[in-house]
Design a protein around this motif. Structure first.
Motif, PDB file in Angstrom:
ATOM      1  N   GLU A 186       0.856  -1.189   0.000  1.00 35.25           N
ATOM      2  CA  GLU A 186       0.000   0.000   0.000  1.00 35.25           C
ATOM      3  C   GLU A 186       0.893   1.240   0.000  1.00 35.25           C
ATOM      4  O   GLU A 186       1.678   1.436   0.928  1.00 35.25           O
ATOM      5  CB  GLU A 186      -0.917  -0.024   1.213  1.00 35.25           C
ATOM      6  N   GLN A 188       0.877   4.366   0.659  1.00 37.20           N
ATOM      7  CA  GLN A 188       0.916   5.417   1.680  1.00 37.20           C
ATOM      8  C   GLN A 188       0.650   4.859   3.075  1.00 37.20           C
ATOM      9  O   GLN A 188       0.120   5.543   3.940  1.00 37.20           O
ATOM     10  CB  GLN A 188      -0.095   6.519   1.337  1.00 37.20           C
ATOM     11  N   THR A 189       1.064   3.610   3.301  1.00 40.03           N
ATOM     12  CA  THR A 189       0.859   2.974   4.605  1.00 40.03           C
ATOM     13  C   THR A 189       2.166   2.908   5.377  1.00 40.03           C
ATOM     14  O   THR A 189       3.194   2.481   4.857  1.00 40.03           O
ATOM     15  CB  THR A 189       0.262   1.565   4.445  1.00 40.03           C
ATOM     16  N   ALA A 213      -0.378  13.857   6.845  1.00 39.91           N
ATOM     17  CA  ALA A 213      -1.699  13.814   6.207  1.00 39.91           C
ATOM     18  C   ALA A 213      -2.009  15.100   5.454  1.00 39.91           C
ATOM     19  O   ALA A 213      -2.788  15.076   4.485  1.00 39.91           O
ATOM     20  CB  ALA A 213      -2.767  13.542   7.252  1.00 39.91           C
ATOM     21  N   PHE A 216      -0.334  14.094   2.325  1.00 37.59           N
ATOM     22  CA  PHE A 216      -0.879  12.831   1.803  1.00 37.59           C
ATOM     23  C   PHE A 216      -2.126  12.470   2.604  1.00 37.59           C
ATOM     24  O   PHE A 216      -2.036  11.732   3.599  1.00 37.59           O
ATOM     25  CB  PHE A 216       0.158  11.712   1.882  1.00 37.59           C
ATOM     26  N   PRO A 217      -3.287  12.993   2.217  1.00 37.98           N
ATOM     27  CA  PRO A 217      -4.516  12.756   2.997  1.00 37.98           C
ATOM     28  C   PRO A 217      -4.872  11.281   3.159  1.00 37.98           C
ATOM     29  O   PRO A 217      -5.559  10.914   4.120  1.00 37.98           O
ATOM     30  CB  PRO A 217      -5.584  13.492   2.193  1.00 37.98           C
ATOM     31  N   ALA A 218      -4.422  10.425   2.251  1.00 39.97           N
ATOM     32  CA  ALA A 218      -4.767   9.000   2.319  1.00 39.97           C
ATOM     33  C   ALA A 218      -3.783   8.191   3.159  1.00 39.97           C
ATOM     34  O   ALA A 218      -3.885   6.959   3.203  1.00 39.97           O
ATOM     35  CB  ALA A 218      -4.845   8.417   0.915  1.00 39.97           C
ATOM     36  N   VAL A 219      -2.838   8.850   3.822  1.00 41.61           N
ATOM     37  CA  VAL A 219      -1.837   8.122   4.605  1.00 41.61           C
ATOM     38  C   VAL A 219      -2.521   7.286   5.688  1.00 41.61           C
ATOM     39  O   VAL A 219      -3.536   7.684   6.265  1.00 41.61           O
ATOM     40  CB  VAL A 219      -0.809   9.085   5.233  1.00 41.61           C
ATOM     41  N   LYS A 220      -1.967   6.120   5.945  1.00 45.56           N
ATOM     42  CA  LYS A 220      -2.495   5.227   6.961  1.00 45.56           C
ATOM     43  C   LYS A 220      -1.369   4.721   7.844  1.00 45.56           C
ATOM     44  O   LYS A 220      -0.267   4.450   7.354  1.00 45.56           O
ATOM     45  CB  LYS A 220      -3.211   4.033   6.314  1.00 45.56           C
ATOM     46  N   HIS A 241     -10.164   5.346  10.142  1.00 46.16           N
ATOM     47  CA  HIS A 241      -9.865   5.435   8.711  1.00 46.16           C
ATOM     48  C   HIS A 241      -8.374   5.673   8.476  1.00 46.16           C
ATOM     49  O   HIS A 241      -7.831   5.288   7.444  1.00 46.16           O
ATOM     50  CB  HIS A 241     -10.673   6.557   8.056  1.00 46.16           C
ATOM     51  N   GLN A 242      -7.729   6.311   9.444  1.00 39.59           N
ATOM     52  CA  GLN A 242      -6.320   6.663   9.284  1.00 39.59           C
ATOM     53  C   GLN A 242      -5.390   5.757  10.078  1.00 39.59           C
ATOM     54  O   GLN A 242      -4.230   5.572   9.702  1.00 39.59           O
ATOM     55  CB  GLN A 242      -6.106   8.126   9.723  1.00 39.59           C
TER      56      GLN A 242
END
Length: 368
Positions: A186, A188-189, A213, A216-220, A241-242
């Motif tokens: 993934e 941005q994980t 974030a 990179f708003p989709a970072v997890k 979600h994050q």
């Protein structure tokens, strides 16, 4: 040429011992001695040709440890090894056994010279009795020059007795253990993996997450491991979600998938002697961002096979992670260099070969 007889004893540091034993078997006449309580964890990963002797080892406060140490000494007398190699035990019963018994040439791998700050699993009295092992060992193996300096300066262990070998890569071990199909990475994980105690610096990574974030708003972030109460890190609750929390011991067969999923393993430690997590990430092709502290500064070549940042610096930590997530070419460069390290200084065959040289030094010192 007759191979030397080596008794390899461990009470913990199972992953390290498994990979070392598997490579040593090709070079020496090896017997692995271990407590029954760790045998099941090790059995499936050890080369089945290795001779293994198990003994019962009670909990540390149990007086039956007198009998356990007597059993260990009986095993050693029957084996009559040329060298006894012990993975650091943090066990006062063993240390006192060293004090009261004559031993064959002794090599001790010391993974942690001092206990980690905030580690509540430290065994009472071990900080004092482990000094016996430091000084009774004919050779000590550590994983960083900084640890060698501590042993020689703080504990007055003679310089010539302390040898530095890197912590070998663990990616190969966990790939063998994995029962899952290969997982897609993934992009941005982030992964924070292992025991969660104050010295691991998780709070700095959590504080850096909003900065990451913003870019990179989709970072997890995956937080995987047992330790402290997680509520102290998330007083306002967790954004599921994050952040994905696995508040449990991770079974060995599931570890590889966590690293395969993640683009970056983050080690924001505020204290470190060495790190099996970093060498695991290297072997799994997972990028590493870590604090420039302790043995991490010697393991990770910043800008070459990983990135180092000042410990406790949230902005620098966020900037390093953003830099990596932004630059695919840099990611590929660091991954290639890390894999190369796994074939060179972090390779277990190379480490085992150097370990055998240390055995010969210990024998020479003992019998002169």
């Amino acid at each position: 040429m007759t191979r030397i007889k080596v008794a390899l004893v461990h009470f913990c540091f199972e992953d390290y011992t498994i990979e070392l034993a598997n490579s040593l078997y090709e070079l020496v006449d090896l017997t692995l001695i271990q407590p029954q309580k760790v045998a099941a964890y090790c059995r499936s990963s050890l080369d089945p040709r290795i001779r293994v002797i198990e003994f019962e080892k009670p909990r540390i406060r149990d007086p039956r440890n007198f009998a356990a140490m007597s059993a260990l000494m009986r095993i050693l007398r029957e084996l009559q090894p040329d060298v006894l190699h012990v993975q650091e035990t943090n066990d006062p019963w063993y240390d006192l056994t060293l004090f009261f018994n004559r031993m064959p040439p002794l090599v001790t791998t010391i993974h942690d010279v001092f206990r980690h700050p905030g580690d509540r699993q430290n065994i009472f009295g071990a900080d004092y009795t482990k000094r016996i092992a430091f000084h009774r060992s004919d050779r000590a193996i550590v994983h960083a020059q900084a640890l060698k300096q501590t042993l020689t300066q703080h504990f007055r262990v003679p310089l010539e007795r302390v040898c530095v070998l890197p912590h070998g890569e663990l990616g190969s071990l966990y790939r063998r253990r994995s029962t899952a199909a290969t997982v897609e990475r993934e992009p941005q994980t982030l992964l924070f993996f292992g025991r969660i105690w104050p010295y691991k610096g998780l709070k700095y990574l959590i504080a850096a997450l909003p900065l990451i974030a913003a870019k990179f708003p989709a970072v997890k972030l995956i937080i995987a491991g047992k330790g402290e109460n997680f509520e102290q890190y998330f007083p306002d609750g967790v954004d599921r979600h994050q952040i994905e929390i696995i508040d449990d011991f991770i079974p060995p067969e599931r570890v590889a998938a966590l690293f395969e999923r993640s683009t970056i393993a983050v080690l924001p430690y505020i204290e470190s002697s060495q790190s099996g997590v970093a060498t695991l990430a290297y072997g799994m092709g997972t990028l590493v961002v870590a604090s420039a502290i302790g043995g991490l500064t010697e393991l990770i070549e910043s800008g070459q096979d990983g990135l180092l940042v000042p410990p406790g610096n949230v902005e620098a930590l966020a900037a390093a992670i953003i830099r990596l997530l932004s630059d695919r070419q840099l990611q590929q460069q660091l991954q290639a260099a890390a894999f190369k390290r796994c074939q060179q200084d972090l390779n277990w065959t190379n480490i085992a070969t150097q370990t055998v040289e240390i055995y010969h030094q210990a024998i020479a010192d003992k019998y002169g």
